[in-house]
Scaffold this motif. Structure first.
Motif, mmCIF file in Angstrom:
data_model
loop_
_atom_site.group_PDB
_atom_site.id
_atom_site.type_symbol
_atom_site.label_atom_id
_atom_site.label_comp_id
_atom_site.label_asym_id
_atom_site.label_seq_id
_atom_site.Cartn_x
_atom_site.Cartn_y
_atom_site.Cartn_z
ATOM 1 N N GLN A 140 0.814 -1.210 0.000
ATOM 2 C CA GLN A 140 0.000 0.000 0.000
ATOM 3 C C GLN A 140 0.855 1.271 0.000
ATOM 4 O O GLN A 140 0.325 2.386 -0.023
ATOM 5 N N ILE B 120 -14.724 8.431 5.841
ATOM 6 C CA ILE B 120 -13.979 7.375 5.138
ATOM 7 C C ILE B 120 -14.851 6.127 5.222
ATOM 8 O O ILE B 120 -14.784 5.366 6.194
ATOM 9 N N PRO B 121 -15.706 5.885 4.242
ATOM 10 C CA PRO B 121 -16.687 4.788 4.324
ATOM 11 C C PRO B 121 -16.096 3.420 4.606
ATOM 12 O O PRO B 121 -16.667 2.640 5.371
ATOM 13 N N SER B 122 -14.940 3.100 4.006
ATOM 14 C CA SER B 122 -14.393 1.741 4.137
ATOM 15 C C SER B 122 -13.968 1.391 5.556
ATOM 16 O O SER B 122 -13.890 0.211 5.918
ATOM 17 N N ILE B 123 -13.669 2.403 6.391
ATOM 18 C CA ILE B 123 -13.306 2.116 7.789
ATOM 19 C C ILE B 123 -14.294 2.786 8.766
ATOM 20 O O ILE B 123 -14.003 2.955 9.931
ATOM 21 N N ARG B 124 -15.442 3.174 8.240
ATOM 22 C CA ARG B 124 -16.550 3.683 9.050
ATOM 23 C C ARG B 124 -16.190 4.932 9.853
ATOM 24 O O ARG B 124 -16.586 5.073 11.015
ATOM 25 N N ASP C 277 -8.259 2.786 12.555
ATOM 26 C CA ASP C 277 -8.140 1.880 11.405
ATOM 27 C C ASP C 277 -7.521 2.537 10.177
ATOM 28 O O ASP C 277 -7.595 1.974 9.077
ATOM 29 N N LEU D 263 -6.422 1.122 5.450
ATOM 30 C CA LEU D 263 -6.865 1.616 4.142
ATOM 31 C C LEU D 263 -6.030 1.019 3.017
ATOM 32 O O LEU D 263 -4.890 0.623 3.212
ATOM 33 N N GLN D 264 -6.625 0.988 1.840
ATOM 34 C CA GLN D 264 -5.929 0.488 0.660
ATOM 35 C C GLN D 264 -5.972 1.525 -0.443
ATOM 36 O O GLN D 264 -6.821 2.428 -0.446
ATOM 37 N N SER E 7 -9.048 3.770 -1.885
ATOM 38 C CA SER E 7 -10.095 4.035 -0.901
ATOM 39 C C SER E 7 -10.578 5.475 -1.041
ATOM 40 O O SER E 7 -9.820 6.380 -1.380
ATOM 41 N N THR E 8 -11.864 5.684 -0.763
ATOM 42 C CA THR E 8 -12.470 7.004 -0.906
ATOM 43 C C THR E 8 -12.497 7.751 0.419
ATOM 44 O O THR E 8 -12.821 7.180 1.460
ATOM 45 N N SER F 42 -9.201 10.199 -3.543
ATOM 46 C CA SER F 42 -8.850 8.796 -3.728
ATOM 47 C C SER F 42 -7.472 8.559 -3.126
ATOM 48 O O SER F 42 -6.544 9.348 -3.358
#
Length: 207
Positions: A38, A66-70, A129, A133-134, A137-138, A152
């Motif tokens: 990453q 950051i939706p992917s990590i809430r 978290d 992230l990767q 990620s948005t 991004s």
């Protein structure tokens, strides 16, 4: 930006890193760290084929998602204390992000810097978290002007305190960039976290 202003930015940035390193929780939580895959292959650069949106006029941020990590947190303005060091978000508030009010607003041309706690004495905090992230990620930043700057993720890296790349993290950007910083690396019971996790992103859309 004047040379004096640039100098202040670097000083402020360094102080942010010092604060984050020294204020880790003494709990047994182990936040996720980014993998080598990453990180950047070389220096900071955009991902191939990634869209690049035009920078926006300055407007201060009010919320970061950051939706992917809430992550869905309000953004508070940070100034300087009497000693010239950067103020910090309240340690007891686990869901708030800090932005230096005299720096680049997210979505505007340049490098916008935001910072958040990874944890505190009560447990996980807003950027716990971040290291998970990767690339791609948005990240969404809601601004005071009602527009949402959508970023991004280009890379996420971890740096030890003694090897923190000030210019890479805080240096000027030719497009609208976002740098998110929290504690990371090893942990010492005496001094807290011994490094920082830094996520790099660029503006790809505006809503």
């Amino acid at each position: 930006m004047s040379q004096k202003a640039k100098g202040w930015l670097l000083v402020i940035a360094a102080l942010v890193g010092v604060w984050l390193i020294r204020n880790g929780s003494d709990t047994q939580l182990v936040p996720p760290g980014p993998t080598t895959a990453q990180g950047f292959a070389g220096g900071p650069e955009l991902q191939p084929g990634s869209p690049l949106a035009q920078p926006l006029r300055p407007s201060e941020p009010v919320r970061l998602r950051i939706p992917s990590i809430r992550v869905d947190a309000p953004v508070m303005r940070l100034g300087l204390g009497p000693d010239g060091s950067l103020d910090v978000p309240p340690a007891g508030n686990r869901n708030v992000v800090g932005w230096y009010r005299d720096g680049t607003p997210p979505g505007s041309l340049g490098s916008a810097i935001v910072a958040g706690h990874v944890d505190n004495a009560q447990g996980r905090s807003v950027f716990y978290d971040l290291g998970a992230l990767q690339k791609g990620s948005t990240v969404e930043v809601v601004r005071k002007d009602g527009r949402t700057a959508v970023f991004s993720l280009d890379a996420i890296e971890v740096y030890e305190n003694d090897d923190f790349p000030d210019e890479r993290v805080y240096g000027a950007s030719p497009y609208a960039s976002l740098r998110m910083i929290t504690c990371g690396g090893g942990f010492s019971e005496k001094t807290g976290y011994e490094g920082n996790v830094v996520a790099y992103a660029h503006l790809t859309d505006v809503r």
